[in-house]
Design an enzyme around this catalytic site. Structure first.
Site, PDB file in Angstrom:
ATOM      1  N   ARG A 145     -20.937 -43.025  36.389  1.00  0.00           N
ATOM      2  CA  ARG A 145     -21.816 -43.944  35.683  1.00  0.00           C
ATOM      3  C   ARG A 145     -22.405 -44.922  36.693  1.00  0.00           C
ATOM      4  O   ARG A 145     -21.843 -45.143  37.760  1.00  0.00           O
ATOM      5  CB  ARG A 145     -21.046 -44.726  34.613  1.00  0.00           C
ATOM      6  CG  ARG A 145     -20.424 -43.874  33.504  1.00  0.00           C
ATOM      7  CD  ARG A 145     -19.694 -44.770  32.516  1.00  0.00           C
ATOM      8  NE  ARG A 145     -19.140 -44.034  31.379  1.00  0.00           N
ATOM      9  CZ  ARG A 145     -17.896 -43.581  31.311  1.00  0.00           C
ATOM     10  NH1 ARG A 145     -17.058 -43.795  32.336  1.00  0.00           N
ATOM     11  NH2 ARG A 145     -17.465 -42.931  30.251  1.00  0.00           N
ATOM     12  N   LYS A 169     -14.826 -47.164  32.076  1.00  0.00           N
ATOM     13  CA  LYS A 169     -14.847 -48.014  30.889  1.00  0.00           C
ATOM     14  C   LYS A 169     -13.431 -48.372  30.464  1.00  0.00           C
ATOM     15  O   LYS A 169     -12.518 -47.564  30.578  1.00  0.00           O
ATOM     16  CB  LYS A 169     -15.577 -47.298  29.743  1.00  0.00           C
ATOM     17  CG  LYS A 169     -17.085 -47.219  29.922  1.00  0.00           C
ATOM     18  CD  LYS A 169     -17.742 -46.630  28.693  1.00  0.00           C
ATOM     19  CE  LYS A 169     -19.262 -46.639  28.819  1.00  0.00           C
ATOM     20  NZ  LYS A 169     -19.918 -46.070  27.609  1.00  0.00           N
ATOM     21  N   HIS A 239     -28.483 -41.988  35.003  1.00  0.00           N
ATOM     22  CA  HIS A 239     -27.968 -41.229  33.864  1.00  0.00           C
ATOM     23  C   HIS A 239     -28.448 -39.783  33.899  1.00  0.00           C
ATOM     24  O   HIS A 239     -27.719 -38.874  33.478  1.00  0.00           O
ATOM     25  CB  HIS A 239     -28.404 -41.888  32.560  1.00  0.00           C
ATOM     26  CG  HIS A 239     -27.771 -41.299  31.345  1.00  0.00           C
ATOM     27  ND1 HIS A 239     -26.416 -41.398  31.100  1.00  0.00           N
ATOM     28  CD2 HIS A 239     -28.292 -40.589  30.315  1.00  0.00           C
ATOM     29  CE1 HIS A 239     -26.143 -40.781  29.958  1.00  0.00           C
ATOM     30  NE2 HIS A 239     -27.258 -40.283  29.472  1.00  0.00           N
ATOM     31  N   ARG A 242     -26.197 -37.929  36.262  1.00  0.00           N
ATOM     32  CA  ARG A 242     -24.877 -37.759  35.634  1.00  0.00           C
ATOM     33  C   ARG A 242     -24.929 -36.652  34.586  1.00  0.00           C
ATOM     34  O   ARG A 242     -24.044 -35.806  34.512  1.00  0.00           O
ATOM     35  CB  ARG A 242     -24.443 -39.079  34.997  1.00  0.00           C
ATOM     36  CG  ARG A 242     -23.140 -39.018  34.174  1.00  0.00           C
ATOM     37  CD  ARG A 242     -22.740 -40.426  33.777  1.00  0.00           C
ATOM     38  NE  ARG A 242     -21.857 -40.500  32.642  1.00  0.00           N
ATOM     39  CZ  ARG A 242     -20.525 -40.414  32.703  1.00  0.00           C
ATOM     40  NH1 ARG A 242     -19.926 -40.230  33.863  1.00  0.00           N
ATOM     41  NH2 ARG A 242     -19.790 -40.516  31.614  1.00  0.00           N
ATOM     42  N   HIS A 265     -14.701 -39.468  29.718  1.00  0.00           N
ATOM     43  CA  HIS A 265     -14.896 -39.669  28.287  1.00  0.00           C
ATOM     44  C   HIS A 265     -13.556 -39.735  27.572  1.00  0.00           C
ATOM     45  O   HIS A 265     -12.680 -38.891  27.803  1.00  0.00           O
ATOM     46  CB  HIS A 265     -15.715 -38.521  27.681  1.00  0.00           C
ATOM     47  CG  HIS A 265     -17.164 -38.588  28.028  1.00  0.00           C
ATOM     48  ND1 HIS A 265     -17.996 -37.498  27.972  1.00  0.00           N
ATOM     49  CD2 HIS A 265     -17.937 -39.625  28.434  1.00  0.00           C
ATOM     50  CE1 HIS A 265     -19.214 -37.847  28.325  1.00  0.00           C
ATOM     51  NE2 HIS A 265     -19.207 -39.140  28.615  1.00  0.00           N
ATOM     52  N   TYR A 274     -23.053 -35.224  24.979  1.00  0.00           N
ATOM     53  CA  TYR A 274     -23.606 -35.519  26.304  1.00  0.00           C
ATOM     54  C   TYR A 274     -24.158 -34.278  26.975  1.00  0.00           C
ATOM     55  O   TYR A 274     -25.142 -34.327  27.687  1.00  0.00           O
ATOM     56  CB  TYR A 274     -22.485 -36.097  27.162  1.00  0.00           C
ATOM     57  CG  TYR A 274     -22.935 -36.918  28.336  1.00  0.00           C
ATOM     58  CD1 TYR A 274     -23.161 -36.334  29.570  1.00  0.00           C
ATOM     59  CD2 TYR A 274     -23.108 -38.282  28.225  1.00  0.00           C
ATOM     60  CE1 TYR A 274     -23.549 -37.080  30.656  1.00  0.00           C
ATOM     61  CE2 TYR A 274     -23.496 -39.045  29.309  1.00  0.00           C
ATOM     62  CZ  TYR A 274     -23.718 -38.436  30.521  1.00  0.00           C
ATOM     63  OH  TYR A 274     -24.114 -39.187  31.589  1.00  0.00           O
TER      64      TYR A 274
END
Length: 299
Positions: A145, A169, A239, A242, A265, A274
């Site tokens: 990311r 994250k 993005h 990715r 994820h 995705y």
């Protein structure tokens, strides 16, 4: 006594009191007329019930109205009834608890392998060029990311193990492999990193020409610049690389779970969206991989 023309009054309210644009007001009134067109001649819009509204929305949906258009229609109806409620014309908003069908999120488009190779074919000895090449190689090699890449320190790259330690994250750490070409690009960049002033950057892996940790906005701007210089058919941004990484990995391995881990994820469903997978592809992977789903080829 003539019945009150509530739609005209509502239109005036949107224009004068709420000061909405003429375009927005026109769209709202169009949606009200669309709903009104389904009513029987003896029924007024002001008198409809919740169940009748729900049935009318379902009718529009069956006729092919998109979720986006249905959402706009419902929004107009809700605001109309909210207005009537404030004016004391009705005692309850029949549309209050209704919801439109869920809209499908547009999926990001990936670049094919040839397009990525062309983008990454940039050459030059300038430190900024070597830095940008290392950034894009790392994005595509490891599927990071933007925030993950921007926060990397030099020590996060493990050259002897061909890995990068990433803080994702939720402050969750993961270790992701780095490909040979990305490692080469990182080596070339680090060999000239000291040519830029780094006094304010600390251990930041990627630094700006002003000697600070490279910001998210700067990374995006530099990638867009290289996309233009390489005459790419699509706008280049983190993005997109990715997503291209994820798609190409999945096409080669058909291992959805592994791609999920690489991307960081938490849920497999996120990876499915995705990578633009459809259910048939998932079912095929399941049938070929699960011990209790494998078909008996001998029968």
């Amino acid at each position: 006594m003539q019945p009150t023309d509530w739609q005209t009054i509502f239109s005036q309210h949107l224009t004068s009191e709420r000061q909405l644009s003429s375009y927005t007001v026109r769209n709202y009134m169009f949606e009200l007329r669309r709903i009104e067109g389904i009513l029987t001649e003896s029924t007024q819009l002001i008198d409809v019930t919740r169940d009748e509204l729900q049935s009318m929305l379902a009718t529009l949906h069956r006729k092919g109205l998109s979720p986006r258009s249905l959402s706009l229609c419902l929004s107009a109806v809700k605001q109309f009834f909210d207005f009537l409620l404030r004016e004391g014309a009705i005692t309850v908003n029949p549309a209050h608890s209704l919801s439109a069908p869920k809209q499908n999120k547009p999926l990001p488009k990936n670049m094919d392998v040839d397009a990525v190779s062309h983008l990454l074919s940039i050459e030059g000895d300038d430190p900024l060029c070597l830095r940008d090449k290392a950034i894009m190689e790392l994005f595509y090699s490891s599927g990071l990311r933007l925030a993950e890449l921007a926060s990397l320190d030099c020590a996060d790259i493990k050259f002897d193990q061909s890995e990068v330690k990433v803080l994702g994250k939720g402050s969750k750490q993961r270790v992701v492999p780095i490909g040979k070409l990305a490692l080469n690009a990182l080596t070339a960049w680090l060999n000239c990193r000291s040519q830029l002033p780094c006094s304010q950057a600390g251990d930041a892996l990627f630094v700006s020409s002003q000697g600070k940790r490279l910001s998210h906005r700067s990374i995006q701007a530099r990638m867009a610049k290289w996309g233009q210089e390489q005459a790419m058919a699509v706008k280049v941004h983190p993005h997109k690389l990715r997503h291209s990484f994820a798609t190409h990995m999945l096409e080669s391995s058909q291992d959805l779970r592994a791609v999920q881990e690489l991307l960081g994820h938490a849920n497999l469903s996120t990876t499915q969206i995705y990578t633009s997978l459809d259910f048939q592809h998932l079912a095929k992977v399941y049938d070929n991989a699960h011990p209790r789903a494998k078909k008996d080829r001998g029968k």
